[in-house]
Design an enzyme around this catalytic site. Structure first.
Site, PDB file in Angstrom:
ATOM      1  N   GLU A   1      11.570   7.829  -5.214  1.00  0.00           N
ATOM      2  CA  GLU A   1      11.876   8.847  -6.220  1.00  0.00           C
ATOM      3  C   GLU A   1      11.633   8.337  -7.632  1.00  0.00           C
ATOM      4  OE1 GLU A   1      14.778  11.472  -4.592  1.00  0.00           O
ATOM      5  OE2 GLU A   1      15.468   9.911  -3.233  1.00  0.00           O
TER       6      GLU A   1
ATOM      7  N   LYS B   1      14.521  -2.801  -3.352  1.00  0.00           N
ATOM      8  CA  LYS B   1      15.157  -1.589  -3.852  1.00  0.00           C
ATOM      9  C   LYS B   1      14.272  -0.401  -3.475  1.00  0.00           C
ATOM     10  CE  LYS B   1      16.852  -3.973  -8.011  1.00  0.00           C
ATOM     11  NZ  LYS B   1      16.618  -4.052  -9.479  1.00  0.00           N
TER      12      LYS B   1
ATOM     13  N   LYS C   1       0.839  -1.200   0.000  1.00  0.00           N
ATOM     14  CA  LYS C   1       0.000   0.000   0.000  1.00  0.00           C
ATOM     15  C   LYS C   1       0.878   1.256   0.000  1.00  0.00           C
ATOM     16  CE  LYS C   1      -4.231  -0.327   2.170  1.00  0.00           C
ATOM     17  NZ  LYS C   1      -5.106  -0.252   3.357  1.00  0.00           N
TER      18      LYS C   1
HETATM   19 MO1  MOS Z   1      15.173  12.929  -1.280  1.00  0.00          MO
HETATM   20  S1  MOS Z   1      15.545  14.517  -2.570  1.00  0.00           S
HETATM   21  O1  MOS Z   1      16.680  12.203  -1.213  1.00  0.00           O
HETATM   22  O2  MOS Z   1      14.650  13.609   0.164  1.00  0.00           O
END
Ligand code: MOS
Length: 731
Positions: A698, A694, A626
């Site tokens: 981001e 992993k 989630k």
């Molecule tokens: Mo992120 S830019 O590594 O908080």
């Protein structure tokens, strides 16, 4: 992931506390006898303070003290020499102005309102110097920080000789993190010991910074940050509020709280730098890449060399024999930039994946097919294998779910009533790093467990993910486990950044939990009649708070039972995990993803709606489904903002940020977001770490802005190379 699958998955363990207001954020902490600081900020971008006139402010009711460089208590670290670059920024320590809205004084008063009003009465005169805040005006002085990357092959020759090529410039403006929670510090000196509540992504970094600045032992500092209301990189470095609050508290011998206003936040921390990228890509008639030349420049401050390496993606994302990358920075009179979600990579990918899309039209080749023809099966830079890479499967499953095969290749060829419809895609990648980290696992006599680690949870769900990991290993239900973080008294970890927390802290929690179980069995085996004596550890099964020998249910003993007879009453294990650097070094280790986007464009008014997104993600084992789904959705939402809305406006004449608020700086709201589907392609990765997980916080953003820009081109035939793609660029 579909909603039904997700409904069965664990929810946030801190969700209830957050929605009921029980979770305490930094600005809400208070000490008895606390005073409030309000920062005074400069109104020029460069020069020197001639004088700061504080008499009027000091006369106001409730005002205790005004501190500035004129009367500031000394730090242990002297201000670096003016010509020393890079140098950290210690607020209030000198008369030098390096950026507009720089903190130059703090008014401390009995209440926040009194401090804020008095701050408005502080009169500052300056010796102003000419400033430069526009990247384009300082390009002549751009330089490569550190070493230049050698070319791979002969890129310029290959580009010159190529039949199919694209050369283009891409632009991304300054963007700000704009987290909901303001940056804030509550600091209290007591008997030579400093306690600080601070909005931070890195407890250890903040502790070390304070220790250096004040010249005291880390053992005398306690930093707490139990909940963070979004940070996205903005709290990866300590802000001026931290040092100023701590200084004021030491000076006044009272606790001091500093909370930024929304307007002030624009310079409370850094920002995604303004960047200009030039790309040349070429291919042969079969669509095989023959060259990539990627040059980028972004701004930094006048006092530090901040570089986020936009061009790295061009060396590794595709198999290409001839590659040249150049990454430069140029000084502007703004505060130092800072990492902001998917730093460097999302910007570099916007340029590279836009250019590849442009190339696909020249080749008259489907953009997905172009990516597949240049798929990197091993790292193109070093030849090393990937520890795992299911990107091909991300493309395949994503395309299938999206219906990519029904795409009509010509721009402007798909419509929905009055709307032009466009389909675009891009690739994403993010390195899957692991750093040393520690955790403590305590098995209590009442059958519960407490797990401690000095990490932070800036929103991705670290509380929950770590609880899930401990639950799986310990064989204890989630409700029996309390995971605590955000305290420098807890076992040290790296800061939360770079999508590394699950990999790093998660491994520490897993290994500490295993060691706790081994200690539990040792405790049981003190008794001569223990059924576990002489049984190998891997022959034991731990579930529902009990342990048994596999296949022998009669040996089952609950944790409580075992601990009842244990002399200490509980088991406590502290463990530090370290990555297997030698093994990891043989591979390239990264997460990958494929993003498919549909836009509908109302050409009359230039409005773009992102109606549908399919994210195919390969990030090893997904521990918290989630939470992972939320991260991927958050990446899409962020990408919609970056592609269509976000832009920090600087008035270059004043050298000042002009939209330091959420009215002038647009971010997406619910109504801006269409359907988002996430597909997680499993990877069985034994190399990345013992969890096989992993990072993905981001990754979910990385390809989105490019995919949206590519979809807009497909819809309209207009190639917009400058973000954000606002309506004026399309009408
Ligand atoms: Mo992120 S830019 O590594 O908080």
């Amino acid at each position: 992931m579909m909603q039904d699958d997700l409904r069965r998955q664990p929810s946030r363990v801190d969700g209830r506390a957050k929605v009921t207001g029980k979770a305490t954020y930094i600005a809400e902490f208070r000490f008895p006898n606390m005073a409030y600081g309000y920062l005074v900020q400069s109104t020029i971008a460069k020069g020197k303070i001639r004088d700061i006139e504080t008499a009027e402010a000091e006369k106001q009711p409730g005002v205790i003290k005004v501190l500035s460089h004129k009367n500031l208590p000394k730090l242990a670290v002297p201000t670096p020499a003016p010509d020393a670059i890079p140098r950290p920024f210690y607020a209030l320590t000198s008369d030098e102005i390096r950026f507009n809205a720089q903190p130059i004084a703090v008014v401390v008063a009995e209440t926040f309102e009194e401090a804020r009003y008095a701050a408005s009465l502080v009169k500052v005169t300056y010796d102003q110097a000419p400033h430069a805040t526009d990247l384009r005006s300082v390009l002549g002085s751009a330089f490569v920080p550190g070493r230049e990357q050698p070319d791979r092959g002969t890129p310029e020759n290959a580009f010159a000789a190529a039949e199919f090529k694209v050369e283009a410039e891409y632009y991304i403006p300054i963007e700000h993190h704009n987290a909901m929670e303001p940056h804030a510090t509550v600091a209290n000196w007591d008997d030579g010991k400093l306690t600080v509540y601070d909005k931070t992504q890195g407890i250890q970094g903040t502790t070390g910074y304070l220790a250096t600045a004040f010249g005291i032992d880390r053992a005398n500092i306690r930093v707490l940050s139990p909940f963070v209301g979004g940070a996205f990189g903005a709290a990866l470095r300590p802000g001026p509020n931290l040092i100023v609050a701590a200084m004021a508290s030491r000076e006044l011998k009272r606790p001091v709280k500093i909370v930024y206003s929304r307007r002030q936040l624009a310079t409370a921390h850094g920002y995604r730098p303004e960047s200009i990228q030039n790309i040349k890509v070429s291919a042969d008639k079969d669509g095989k890449l023959t060259s990539i030349i990627h040059q980028a420049v972004h701004n930094t401050s006048a006092y530090e060399n901040f570089s986020e390496g936009l061009v790295g993606v061009s060396r590794g994302l595709y198999a290409c024999p001839n590659v040249r990358t150049v990454a430069k920075i140029a000084r502007t009179d703004l505060q130092t930039p800072l990492w902001m979600r998917s730093p460097g990579v999302v910007s570099g990918i916007f340029a590279l994946e836009s250019a590849l899309d442009e190339l696909s039209y020249k080749l008259k080749l489907d953009p997905l097919e172009l990516r597949l023809r240049n798929y990197a099966d091993t790292d193109p830079e070093t030849g090393r294998p990937f520890s795992s890479k299911e990107l091909r499967e991300c493309y395949r499953q994503g395309a299938e779910r999206f219906g990519w095969s029904k795409r009509s290749p010509e721009p402007r060829s798909m419509r929905d009533g009055k709307y032009l419809v466009g389909w675009g895609l891009a690739t994403g990648t993010w390195p899957a790093s692991q750093a040393p980290a520690s955790a403590r696992v305590i098995l209590n006599a009442d059958g519960t467990a407490r797990v401690e680690s000095g990490t932070t949870d800036i929103g991705p769900g670290t509380y929950t993910t770590m609880t899930i990991i401990a639950s799986e290993v310990l064989g204890l239900p989630i409700e029996k486990i309390t995971f605590v973080l955000g305290d420098s008294d807890m076992p040290p970890t790296p800061g939360q950044g770079g999508s590394t927390t699950t990999s790093s802290v998660g491994t520490a929690v897993k290994e500490a939990s295993e060691l706790a179980l081994k200690a539990l069995i040792e405790a049981a085996n003190v008794k001569e009649d223990s059924p576990f004596r002489g049984v190998a550890f891997d022959q034991l099964v731990f579930e529902k708070g009990s342990v048994a020998v596999i296949g022998r249910p009669e040996t089952r003993r609950s944790f409580q039972d075992i601990l009842k007879g244990h002399s200490e009453g509980s088991i406590s294990v502290l463990h530090r995990s370290t990555p297997d650097a030698a093994e990891r070094g043989k591979y390239v280790i990264a997460s990958h993803g494929a993003q498919f986007v549909e836009v509908k464009v109302d050409e009359e008014i230039g409005q773009v709606r992102v109606t549908r997104v399919v994210q195919g993600t390969a990030a090893g084992r997904i521990i918290n489904p989630k939470g992972a789904h939320s991260q991927e959705m958050g990446g899409v939402v962020w990408g919609v903002g970056m592609a269509l809305m976000e832009h920090t406006e600087v008035d270059h004449k004043l050298g000042r940020i002009m939209n330091p608020n959420l009215a002038g700086y647009h971010v997406p709201v619910n109504a801006d977001i269409g359907v988002i589907e996430t597909i997680f392609v499993p990877e069985d990765d034994k190399i990345v770490n013992p969890l096989g997980a992993k990072g993905l916080g981001e990754l979910g953003l990385v390809g989105i802005p490019a995919a949206i820009a590519n979809a807009i081109y497909h819809a309209t035939g207009k190639r917009i190379r400058s973000l954000p793609i606002t309506p004026d660029k399309l009408v």
